[in-house]
Design a protein around this motif. Structure first.
Motif, PDB file in Angstrom:
ATOM      1  N   PHE A  52       0.815  -1.342  -0.031  1.00 20.98           N
ATOM      2  CA  PHE A  52       0.110   0.018  -0.050  1.00 20.98           C
ATOM      3  C   PHE A  52       0.784   1.339   0.130  1.00 20.98           C
ATOM      4  CE2 PHE A  52      -2.706   3.246   1.944  1.00 20.98           C
ATOM      5  CZ  PHE A  52      -3.925   3.067   1.199  1.00 20.98           C
ATOM      6  N   ASP A  53       1.776   1.435   0.849  1.00 20.62           N
ATOM      7  CA  ASP A  53       2.694   2.659   1.029  1.00 20.62           C
ATOM      8  C   ASP A  53       3.612   2.641  -0.024  1.00 20.62           C
ATOM      9  OD1 ASP A  53       1.192   3.745   3.156  1.00 20.62           O
ATOM     10  OD2 ASP A  53       2.739   3.380   4.676  1.00 20.62           O
ATOM     11  N   GLU A  84      -1.714   1.594 -11.557  1.00 18.55           N
ATOM     12  CA  GLU A  84      -2.145   0.396 -11.974  1.00 18.55           C
ATOM     13  C   GLU A  84      -1.828  -0.563 -10.864  1.00 18.55           C
ATOM     14  OE1 GLU A  84      -4.089  -0.617 -14.474  1.00 18.55           O
ATOM     15  OE2 GLU A  84      -4.142   1.421 -14.770  1.00 18.55           O
ATOM     16  N   LYS A  85      -0.489  -0.582 -10.068  1.00 15.68           N
ATOM     17  CA  LYS A  85      -0.519  -1.280  -9.234  1.00 15.68           C
ATOM     18  C   LYS A  85      -1.261  -1.123  -7.909  1.00 15.68           C
ATOM     19  CE  LYS A  85       4.636  -1.020  -9.835  1.00 15.68           C
ATOM     20  NZ  LYS A  85       6.055  -0.647  -9.473  1.00 15.68           N
ATOM     21  N   LEU A  86      -1.738   0.132  -7.681  1.00 23.98           N
ATOM     22  CA  LEU A  86      -2.900   0.473  -6.466  1.00 23.98           C
ATOM     23  C   LEU A  86      -4.063  -0.230  -6.960  1.00 23.98           C
ATOM     24  CD1 LEU A  86      -3.269   1.856  -4.063  1.00 23.98           C
ATOM     25  CD2 LEU A  86      -3.989   3.978  -5.226  1.00 23.98           C
ATOM     26  N   LYS A  87      -4.296  -0.202  -7.941  1.00 24.29           N
ATOM     27  CA  LYS A  87      -5.646  -0.838  -8.388  1.00 24.29           C
ATOM     28  C   LYS A  87      -5.719  -2.545  -8.130  1.00 24.29           C
ATOM     29  CE  LYS A  87      -6.715   2.252 -11.932  1.00 24.29           C
ATOM     30  NZ  LYS A  87      -6.766   2.695 -13.387  1.00 24.29           N
ATOM     31  N   MET A  90      -5.984  -2.730  -4.354  1.00 25.36           N
ATOM     32  CA  MET A  90      -7.596  -2.174  -3.935  1.00 25.36           C
ATOM     33  C   MET A  90      -8.416  -3.546  -4.295  1.00 25.36           C
ATOM     34  SD  MET A  90      -7.369   0.766  -2.470  1.00 25.36           S
ATOM     35  CE  MET A  90      -6.052  -0.057  -1.801  1.00 25.36           C
ATOM     36  N   GLU A  91      -7.900  -4.375  -5.350  1.00 25.41           N
ATOM     37  CA  GLU A  91      -9.036  -5.481  -5.599  1.00 25.41           C
ATOM     38  C   GLU A  91      -9.015  -6.237  -4.320  1.00 25.41           C
ATOM     39  OE1 GLU A  91     -10.961  -6.016  -7.895  1.00 25.41           O
ATOM     40  OE2 GLU A  91     -10.555  -4.390  -9.004  1.00 25.41           O
ATOM     41  N   VAL A  92      -7.865  -6.733  -3.780  1.00 24.00           N
ATOM     42  CA  VAL A  92      -7.622  -7.281  -2.432  1.00 24.00           C
ATOM     43  C   VAL A  92      -8.202  -6.587  -1.294  1.00 24.00           C
ATOM     44  CG1 VAL A  92      -5.856  -8.290  -1.103  1.00 24.00           C
ATOM     45  CG2 VAL A  92      -5.337  -8.310  -3.403  1.00 24.00           C
ATOM     46  N   TYR A  93      -8.011  -5.469  -1.115  1.00 27.85           N
ATOM     47  CA  TYR A  93      -8.846  -4.860   0.051  1.00 27.85           C
ATOM     48  C   TYR A  93     -10.368  -4.822  -0.315  1.00 27.85           C
ATOM     49  CZ  TYR A  93      -4.463  -2.669   1.747  1.00 27.85           C
ATOM     50  OH  TYR A  93      -3.368  -2.564   2.447  1.00 27.85           O
ATOM     51  N   ALA A 133     -14.013   3.248  -7.714  1.00 31.79           N
ATOM     52  CA  ALA A 133     -14.294   2.053  -8.020  1.00 31.79           C
ATOM     53  C   ALA A 133     -14.149   1.090  -7.230  1.00 31.79           C
ATOM     54  CB  ALA A 133     -13.290   1.742  -9.248  1.00 31.79           C
ATOM     55  N   TYR A 134     -14.021   1.310  -5.921  1.00 37.27           N
ATOM     56  CA  TYR A 134     -14.052   0.077  -4.683  1.00 37.27           C
ATOM     57  C   TYR A 134     -14.864   0.520  -3.565  1.00 37.27           C
ATOM     58  CZ  TYR A 134     -10.015  -0.642  -7.594  1.00 37.27           C
ATOM     59  OH  TYR A 134      -9.124  -0.874  -8.714  1.00 37.27           O
TER      60      TYR A 134
END
Length: 161
Positions: A52-53, A84-87, A90-93, A133-134
């Motif tokens: 995340f960070d 893109e990495k954050l997305k 975010m899918e996992v979260y 989107a989340y």
């Protein structure tokens, strides 16, 4: 209850704060030493523990710090790569938060509170809408940011920013 794993060295201020919080609530924990001398903290699998960070920092730096505080131009390639990495993260979260109110369960923990500074700063950039989107992530972070203690700290963040 399964013990919480705390990665790092207890002499590190951040690790010591986490341990003090765990002690305050009499939680079981296990310290997993990360060898700084060999650079373990800069390699996988340690880096994968806190994606995340490591993904948020370049977005906030390029999207807020460079243009606002340094008067420069944002590195759009760096921002796009990290968005893109954050997305992916975010899918996992989103999946986890679709089942639980907070990251560690149905109770607020340091895991939740530790996320708000970067999310707060992300929202100050043109890229804050990435979280739209989340819905579970957005609701979770709104609940964390609505806490009186977090609101006080966000005011301090603006005061010293």
């Amino acid at each position: 209850m399964v013990p919480v794993k705390v990665y790092g060295l207890p002499m590190n201020g951040s690790v010591a704060r986490v341990l003090a919080c765990l002690e305050e609530v009499d939680a079981e924990y296990e310290v997993v030493v990360v060898d700084l001398h060999t650079g373990e903290h800069k390699r996988l699998p340690h880096l994968a523990r806190n994606k995340f960070d490591s993904v948020m920092l370049p977005i906030v730096f390029q999207g807020l710090v460079v243009p606002v505080y340094m008067g420069g131009t944002s590195g759009l390639k760096v921002i796009e790569e990290n968005l893109e990495k954050l997305k992916e993260i975010m899918e996992v979260y989103e999946e986890r938060l679709s089942k639980l109110k907070y990251l560690a369960g149905n109770f607020l923990s340091l895991a939740d509170i530790s996320h708000f500074p970067m999310v707060h700063l992300l929202q100050e950039t043109p890229y804050g809408s990435v979280l739209d989107a989340y819905p579970h992530v957005k609701a979770w972070m709104a609940a964390v940011m609505d806490r009186p203690a977090v609101k006080k700290v966000m005011v301090l963040m603006k005061t010293f920013g």
